[in-house]
Design a protein around this motif. Structure first.
Motif, PDB file in Angstrom:
ATOM      1  N   ARG A  64       0.688  -1.188  -0.164  1.00 43.83           N
ATOM      2  CA  ARG A  64      -0.084  -0.036  -0.119  1.00 43.83           C
ATOM      3  C   ARG A  64       0.891   1.293  -0.006  1.00 43.83           C
ATOM      4  O   ARG A  64       2.005   1.468   0.505  1.00 43.83           O
ATOM      5  N   ASN A 102      -5.342  11.669  -5.962  1.00 47.56           N
ATOM      6  CA  ASN A 102      -5.433  10.524  -5.212  1.00 47.56           C
ATOM      7  C   ASN A 102      -6.702   9.830  -5.504  1.00 47.56           C
ATOM      8  O   ASN A 102      -6.351   8.269  -5.467  1.00 47.56           O
ATOM      9  N   GLY A 136      -6.751   5.492  -7.147  1.00 50.84           N
ATOM     10  CA  GLY A 136      -7.319   4.397  -6.358  1.00 50.84           C
ATOM     11  C   GLY A 136      -7.207   4.727  -4.687  1.00 50.84           C
ATOM     12  O   GLY A 136      -7.455   3.711  -3.816  1.00 50.84           O
ATOM     13  N   PHE A 137      -6.866   5.915  -4.293  1.00 52.80           N
ATOM     14  CA  PHE A 137      -6.804   5.909  -2.779  1.00 52.80           C
ATOM     15  C   PHE A 137      -8.122   6.232  -2.195  1.00 52.80           C
ATOM     16  O   PHE A 137      -9.002   6.677  -3.012  1.00 52.80           O
ATOM     17  N   SER A 182      -4.809   8.562   3.907  1.00 52.45           N
ATOM     18  CA  SER A 182      -5.408   7.851   2.742  1.00 52.45           C
ATOM     19  C   SER A 182      -4.398   6.728   2.428  1.00 52.45           C
ATOM     20  O   SER A 182      -3.299   6.777   2.227  1.00 52.45           O
ATOM     21  N   CYS A 198      -3.712   3.308  -0.640  1.00 52.99           N
ATOM     22  CA  CYS A 198      -3.978   2.973  -2.138  1.00 52.99           C
ATOM     23  C   CYS A 198      -3.436   1.564  -2.020  1.00 52.99           C
ATOM     24  O   CYS A 198      -2.047   1.489  -1.995  1.00 52.99           O
ATOM     25  N   ALA A 221      -5.952  -1.534  -5.980  1.00 54.16           N
ATOM     26  CA  ALA A 221      -6.621  -0.508  -6.441  1.00 54.16           C
ATOM     27  C   ALA A 221      -6.159   0.493  -7.489  1.00 54.16           C
ATOM     28  O   ALA A 221      -6.741   0.792  -8.352  1.00 54.16           O
ATOM     29  N   PHE A 222      -4.682   0.636  -7.184  1.00 51.80           N
ATOM     30  CA  PHE A 222      -4.064   1.453  -8.204  1.00 51.80           C
ATOM     31  C   PHE A 222      -4.188   0.715  -9.721  1.00 51.80           C
ATOM     32  O   PHE A 222      -4.340   1.409 -10.652  1.00 51.80           O
ATOM     33  N   SER A 246      -7.533   1.261 -11.100  1.00 53.27           N
ATOM     34  CA  SER A 246      -7.719   2.654 -11.759  1.00 53.27           C
ATOM     35  C   SER A 246      -7.152   2.682 -12.968  1.00 53.27           C
ATOM     36  O   SER A 246      -7.429   3.403 -13.702  1.00 53.27           O
TER      37      SER A 246
END
Length: 782
Positions: A129, A145, A149-150, A166, A168, A172-173, A176
């Motif tokens: 993360r 952000n 994906g944050f 926050s 990520c 998630a990144f 995105s």
């Protein structure tokens, strides 16, 4: 921004170099959330000096197409103001990013930079993360952000702001990127903006001029004098090349590339080095079967030259203050004598951008575990396996590697760790050694956490993140300058012991210590031999695909005193884009006269090599890339030799330890002095002397007089070596002319037999020795 996809690179902030630029960025009104608007340049320097000294916090200068464009910081949240927060977990990395303020913003540029920084964070496979803690009022960064994906966990009070904590995740990144259609794609491998008519014309002229010069030097070609200059005519008479040139000692030609005019059947034609080679092939003696390979190496050399023409920005004056690796990357010429010197056959254009030393790209090496029963690790005296890996990887990384093996149900005790060039892993190991990977004799562990920089030798890497850590030399199955650049596990098994022996000899010699001469030991080597190719009853290039060695860094062991800096000796032959030489700039910037400067250099370079030959029958391969200069006040004061294992030999019959016997070479007496005459005089000093003379810094007669003085002074200080000096006779009127390009032209796939290099040499008569007392500049015709 140009239409091509920008090349984004990261390098550690150099406080001395970058403080003024960072001050300009962080005090700009648009950088209000960095809360440094009122700081002075000195305060910014202190701030980033503290970061540089903090092992848990790192500052990175980001470049886009070579130009400074952003500042990034990465940090361990558990060693920051966030320490102790219950939200944190193992695998977190903190991140800050500041895009350089500009008066002409480019649409999408900030997003591209932000994405590159996120990719940079996730290059470390241990990172799960990315953590950020922006000011809750900063809506622009909040939008970036969120797009990446944050997810905001909660608001937290920090010492100077209320922050939106926050996170990520890697997943998630990636999502995105997929959701946005990967709007910041990797550079298209085929992109080659540097390959354009203007660059090609300049590169062709320079390489044709060099081909004429070096092939004439080796007496393969024989230009004839005309009223206007010189003319070279092809064997069939169809093509002519007219040009102007200066001639120096050792039959050294310096052509003006702009003066070269080509005609074919009486009509003007553009310069083309591949057509030049074909026109003169009968004189050059290239076997038909190897001619296409040589033409391909020339094409690659042209491509590299064109890239440098588009991207080499540092002037000779700017290089005076540049750091060690900036100088390394700035070199615009490969080997000074070889014409096809940047072959790199096997690299694609994306590989060139990622791994060629002139691109200055940071590289993360690949680490694999190899089964101990099918590998060998050799170590210098006093170095053990645990200390080697701990010094090069760190305890935390070692534990991560052990965890990878354990999760696969494997015992870490059954494996050794081996670093690989990323290209080698992708293009060779996972294909050619697929069975070994599948049966887990070879196990992928991840990328290095440290950033490395490719050196001029292509397969050797300098640690940019922690410069005191070792160089890493890797096997690399590309064809470059007459060899496939592999490493033999069998050959390297004795490398650390050989290096120990040479090191002890150098350390124990009063003359060498007085000169400050030293060697950078290759103190560890590893090779994998469990593959099918090692089971064959004969040698093969496939047996040189999985090996590496570690070499001491010049920044380790307190080698540098205050006020000293490093530069590759190859830089003494460098000219910048405007033709200004670095050596002339060094001489001018130094407090010494040209004569005093050259005398200091020769005492640091030539004198130790002469002493090693006369006192110990020990010879090196002392070309520019193999030596690191230690400069003080822009003057070379001592030199460090590297690449010992493959390029050192003992010529005498004296006793040697059994492990060192491999480097004994049976060389006829009349050829032994070529370690100085060919490798030093002809291989390096003829080029340097011509630059100094041509630039008006020091006439060649004075230069070669200083060479003679250096050798005579050594003998005067060491009368006990008079017999050896008479036997080698380094100041004799002439010596045999050993030719390098002839070797490559004869066999561009393997120039010499490394186990018996002397028998592979090709001679072309003799050369007049410009260091001989009888030599005069009048001996140079033209």
């Amino acid at each position: 921004m140009s239409a091509h996809e920008p090349r984004v690179t990261f390098e550690p902030v150099d406080v001395e170099r970058d403080a003024a630029l960072l001050h300009e960025w962080v005090t700009h009104p648009r950088s209000v959330y960095w809360m440094m608007g009122e700081t002075t340049p000195a305060e910014v320097a202190v701030e980033y000096g503290a970061i540089a000294a903090n092992p848990h916090h790192h500052a990175w200068l980001g470049r886009v197409d070579g130009e400074p464009a952003f500042l990034a910081e990465t940090y361990d949240p558990q060693h920051s103001e966030l320490a102790g927060l219950p939200d944190l977990r193992a695998g977190d990395i903190g991140m800050h990013v500041l895009v350089a303020p500009t008066s002409a913003p480019v649409s999408g540029f900030t997003t591209r930079v932000f994405t590159s920084v996120m990719e940079f964070c996730f290059e470390d496979p241990s990172v799960t993360r990315v953590v950020v803690e922006p000011d809750v009022r900063n809506q622009k960064i909040a939008a970036l952000n969120a797009a990446a994906g944050f997810v905001v966990a909660r608001e937290i009070p920090l010492h100077s702001k209320t922050a939106a904590l926050s996170f990520c995740t890697r997943e998630a990144f990636a999502a995105s990127r997929e959701r946005d259609g990967d709007r910041t794609p990797r550079p298209v491998p085929a992109a080659a903006d540097h390959l354009n008519p203007e660059n090609l014309e300049r590169a062709q002229a320079a390489l044709v001029a060099k081909a004429i010069a070096e092939f004439s030097h080796e007496r393969l070609l024989a230009p004839r004098a005309t009223q206007q200059g010189w003319r070279l005519t092809s064997p069939g008479g169809q093509s002519t090349y007219d040009f102007t040139a200066q001639r120096f000692a050792l039959e050294h030609w310096v052509l003006d590339p702009a003066s070269v005019v080509r005609t074919v059947d009486g009509a003007p034609r553009p310069l083309d080095v591949q057509e030049f080679i074909v026109e003169f092939a009968v004189l050059l003696g290239i076997p038909d079967a190897l001619l296409p390979t040589y033409l391909e190496e020339l094409a690659s050399t042209l491509a590299s030259a064109a890239w440098k023409l588009s991207n080499s920005v540092l002037s000779a004056q700017e290089l005076l203050g540049a750091d060690y690796q900036a100088i390394e990357a700035a070199m615009t010429e490969g080997h000074p004598s070889f014409v096809a010197n940047n072959g790199r056959i096997g690299y694609g254009s994306d590989d060139f951008a990622a791994y060629a030393p002139e691109t200055g790209s940071d590289v993360r090496l690949v680490w694999v575990a190899v089964r101990r029963s099918a590998a060998r690790l050799s170590l210098s005296a006093g170095l053990d396996e645990a200390n080697l890996y701990r010094a090069e990887l760190g305890q935390a990384r070692l534990e991560q590697f052990e965890g990878v093996l354990t999760e696969l149900g494997l015992s870490p005790a059954d494996y050794l760790y081996l670093p690989l060039h990323p290209w080698q892993w992708t293009n060779r190991v996972t294909i050619t050694f697929a069975p070994d990977v599948a049966r887990r004799d070879i196990v992928f562990l991840g990328e290095s956490q440290d950033d490395y920089r490719a050196q001029q030798s292509i397969r050797t890497f300098f640690n940019r993140t922690q410069p005191e850590r070792s160089y890493v030399k890797t096997a690399l199955a590309i064809q470059n300058m007459g060899f496939l650049r592999g490493l033999s596990p069998r050959y390297m098994a004795g490398t650390p012991e050989i290096n120990d022996w040479v090191h002890e000899l150098v350390q124990g010699d009063e003359e060498l210590q007085a000169r400050g001469f030293g060697v950078l030991r290759e103190w560890a080597a590893i090779g994998y031999t469990g593959d099918a190719f090692h089971a064959l009853g004969f040698t093969s290039p496939y047996q040189k695909m999985l090996a590496a060695l570690w070499r001491e860094s010049p920044f380790s062991g307190g080698r540098l005193a205050a006020g000293e800096r490093l530069a590759t000796m190859a830089s003494l032959l460098h000219r910048d884009a405007k033709g200004n030489s670095l050596v002339a700039a060094l001489v001018t910037a130094s407090p010494l006269t040209p004569t005093e400067w050259v005398r200091s250099y020769l005492r640091a370079y030539l004198r130790p090599l002469v002493h090693c030959l006369l006192a110990h029958d020990l010879v090196f391969m002392p070309h520019g890339e193999n030596l690191v200069m230690v400069l003080r006040d822009d003057v070379p004061v001592r030199l460090l030799m590297k690449d010992i294992g493959e390029e050192v030999a003992v010529l005498g019959n004296g006793p040697l330890p059994a492990a060192v016997e491999r480097i004994r070479a049976e060389v006829p007496l009349e050829e032994q002095s070529l370690s100085i005459h060919t490798d030093v005089f002809d291989g390096f000093l003829r080029h340097l002397s011509a630059i100094l003379d041509g630039d008006g810094t020091l006439p060649q007669a004075s230069f070669w007089g200083l060479v003679r003085e250096c050798i005579e002074d050594h003998l005067a200080d060491h009368p006990e070596l008079a017999e050896a000096a008479a036997r080698q006779d380094l100041l004799r009127p002439e010596f045999r002319h050993s030719c390098l390009n002839r070797l490559q032209l004869r066999n561009t796939l393997q120039m010499v037999d490394l186990a018996d290099q002397s028998s592979s040499l090709i001679f072309a008569g003799t050369l007049e020795n410009p260091a001989a007392p009888s030599w005069s500049p009048a001996d140079v015709v033209g």
